[in-house]
Design an enzyme around this catalytic site. Sequence first.
Site, PDB file in Angstrom:
ATOM      1  N   GLY A 142      79.015  84.301 107.382  1.00 15.59           N
ATOM      2  CA  GLY A 142      78.054  83.481 108.123  1.00 15.59           C
ATOM      3  C   GLY A 142      78.167  83.786 109.604  1.00 15.59           C
ATOM      4  O   GLY A 142      79.181  84.342 110.047  1.00 15.59           O
TER       5      GLY A 142
ATOM      6  N   GLN B 215      77.515  82.279 118.562  1.00 17.26           N
ATOM      7  CA  GLN B 215      78.620  83.258 118.508  1.00 17.26           C
ATOM      8  C   GLN B 215      78.221  84.599 119.115  1.00 17.26           C
ATOM      9  O   GLN B 215      79.089  85.422 119.423  1.00 17.26           O
ATOM     10  CB  GLN B 215      79.111  83.455 117.072  1.00 17.26           C
ATOM     11  CG  GLN B 215      79.820  82.215 116.513  1.00 17.26           C
ATOM     12  CD  GLN B 215      80.276  82.428 115.086  1.00 17.26           C
ATOM     13  OE1 GLN B 215      79.498  82.284 114.164  1.00 17.26           O
ATOM     14  NE2 GLN B 215      81.530  82.793 114.913  1.00 17.26           N
TER      15      GLN B 215
ATOM     16  N   CYS C 284      87.114  82.274 111.002  1.00 20.82           N
ATOM     17  CA  CYS C 284      85.957  82.278 111.899  1.00 20.82           C
ATOM     18  C   CYS C 284      85.969  83.594 112.664  1.00 20.82           C
ATOM     19  O   CYS C 284      87.020  84.014 113.146  1.00 20.82           O
ATOM     20  CB  CYS C 284      86.045  81.098 112.875  1.00 20.82           C
ATOM     21  SG  CYS C 284      84.639  81.000 114.010  1.00 20.82           S
ATOM     22  N   LEU C 285      84.811  84.224 112.778  1.00 18.30           N
ATOM     23  CA  LEU C 285      84.735  85.505 113.496  1.00 18.30           C
ATOM     24  C   LEU C 285      85.085  85.339 114.970  1.00 18.30           C
ATOM     25  O   LEU C 285      85.439  86.319 115.624  1.00 18.30           O
ATOM     26  CB  LEU C 285      83.337  86.115 113.338  1.00 18.30           C
ATOM     27  CG  LEU C 285      82.996  86.548 111.901  1.00 18.30           C
ATOM     28  CD1 LEU C 285      81.537  86.993 111.815  1.00 18.30           C
ATOM     29  CD2 LEU C 285      83.925  87.662 111.427  1.00 18.30           C
TER      30      LEU C 285
ATOM     31  N   HIS D 275      80.458  74.759 108.291  1.00 16.69           N
ATOM     32  CA  HIS D 275      81.166  75.481 109.357  1.00 16.69           C
ATOM     33  C   HIS D 275      80.154  75.974 110.404  1.00 16.69           C
ATOM     34  O   HIS D 275      80.368  75.815 111.618  1.00 16.69           O
ATOM     35  CB  HIS D 275      81.948  76.636 108.715  1.00 16.69           C
ATOM     36  CG  HIS D 275      82.606  77.579 109.671  1.00 16.69           C
ATOM     37  ND1 HIS D 275      83.978  77.723 109.766  1.00 16.69           N
ATOM     38  CD2 HIS D 275      82.092  78.471 110.567  1.00 16.69           C
ATOM     39  CE1 HIS D 275      84.263  78.640 110.677  1.00 16.69           C
ATOM     40  NE2 HIS D 275      83.136  79.113 111.178  1.00 16.69           N
ATOM     41  N   GLU D 276      79.046  76.561 109.925  1.00 18.03           N
ATOM     42  CA  GLU D 276      78.028  77.094 110.855  1.00 18.03           C
ATOM     43  C   GLU D 276      77.329  75.965 111.609  1.00 18.03           C
ATOM     44  O   GLU D 276      77.041  76.089 112.805  1.00 18.03           O
ATOM     45  CB  GLU D 276      76.981  77.927 110.105  1.00 18.03           C
ATOM     46  CG  GLU D 276      77.502  79.102 109.304  1.00 18.03           C
ATOM     47  CD  GLU D 276      78.467  79.988 110.055  1.00 18.03           C
ATOM     48  OE1 GLU D 276      78.431  80.029 111.291  1.00 18.03           O
ATOM     49  OE2 GLU D 276      79.279  80.644 109.373  1.00 18.03           O
TER      50      GLU D 276
ATOM     51  N   HIS E 256      79.192  74.908 114.544  1.00 19.81           N
ATOM     52  CA  HIS E 256      79.000  75.801 115.710  1.00 19.81           C
ATOM     53  C   HIS E 256      77.795  75.352 116.545  1.00 19.81           C
ATOM     54  O   HIS E 256      77.811  75.460 117.770  1.00 19.81           O
ATOM     55  CB  HIS E 256      78.767  77.242 115.255  1.00 19.81           C
ATOM     56  CG  HIS E 256      80.007  78.043 114.966  1.00 19.81           C
ATOM     57  ND1 HIS E 256      80.976  78.284 115.920  1.00 19.81           N
ATOM     58  CD2 HIS E 256      80.420  78.695 113.849  1.00 19.81           C
ATOM     59  CE1 HIS E 256      81.940  79.054 115.389  1.00 19.81           C
ATOM     60  NE2 HIS E 256      81.626  79.311 114.125  1.00 19.81           N
TER      61      HIS E 256
HETATM   62  O1  GNR Z   1      83.184  85.010 107.748  1.00 24.09           O
HETATM   63  C1  GNR Z   1      83.530  83.828 107.709  1.00 24.09           C
HETATM   64  N1  GNR Z   1      84.283  83.399 106.675  1.00 24.09           N
HETATM   65  C2  GNR Z   1      84.542  82.079 106.433  1.00 24.09           C
HETATM   66  C3  GNR Z   1      85.535  81.767 105.520  1.00 24.09           C
HETATM   67  C4  GNR Z   1      85.818  80.473 105.214  1.00 24.09           C
HETATM   68  C5  GNR Z   1      85.120  79.457 105.805  1.00 24.09           C
HETATM   69  C6  GNR Z   1      84.133  79.731 106.736  1.00 24.09           C
HETATM   70  C7  GNR Z   1      83.841  81.035 107.041  1.00 24.09           C
HETATM   71  S1  GNR Z   1      82.601  81.381 108.169  1.00 24.09           S
HETATM   72  C8  GNR Z   1      83.167  82.912 108.797  1.00 24.09           C
HETATM   73  C9  GNR Z   1      82.164  83.509 109.763  1.00 24.09           C
HETATM   74  C10 GNR Z   1      82.012  82.611 110.963  1.00 24.09           C
HETATM   75  O2  GNR Z   1      82.829  82.516 111.838  1.00 24.09           O
HETATM   76  N2  GNR Z   1      80.950  81.895 111.018  1.00 24.09           N
HETATM   77  O3  GNR Z   1      80.771  81.030 112.039  1.00 24.09           O
HETATM   78 NI    NI Z   2      82.740  80.475 112.743  1.00 23.61          NI
END
Ligand code: GNR
Ligand code: NI
Length: 175
Positions: free
Chosen positions: A49, A54, A97-98, A139-140, A143
Amino acid sequence: MRSMAILPILIAPDARLKTVSKPVDTVDDGLRALMDDMLETMYAAPGVGLAAIQVNVPKRVIVMDVAREGEAPSPRFFINPEIIWQSEEQAVFSEGCLSFPEMFDDVERPARIRLRYLDYAGKAREEAADGLFAVCIQHEMDHLEGVLFVDHLSRLKRDAILRKLQKARRLAANA
Ligand code: GNR
Ligand code: NI
């Protein structure tokens, strides 16, 4: 077709990741070009995601692909998403999270949700989510509010992750 681009991803601690993103008012070709670039950036990372903030664009836009390895790619686009229902039941998942490369920790969130959003064409949709899809969309959507997965952890765990990240950055700079 216009060629896509891999955009630089903001890495914590970067104050821009705390921005509250603004709603999109028109889903046009410019927005679709951004979403195409975000998708390419997410696949290249690789990640499941990505929220626009980001890549330093404070708009309420998310791209996602939670297809498993070996399954056909399944790119998804969410514009102005809203959670319209969430289960009382919670689920724990080890999140990454990236913007926090190689850092993971357990986060508890509602196990199932219903959401409303605009799709790639600007059409309003409603959908149920569970499993990894529910984890990822929540999670997104965090953000979009400037909330990061480490904000769900104890201060001790959050500070430990930020220290590890600073150390990794220092090692990379001196390499
Ligand atoms: O790539 C991603 N993997 C992930 C793994 C577990 C829970 C959430 C994520 S999201 C993350 C990419 C990201 O940072 N999205 O904002
Ligand atoms: Ni993230």
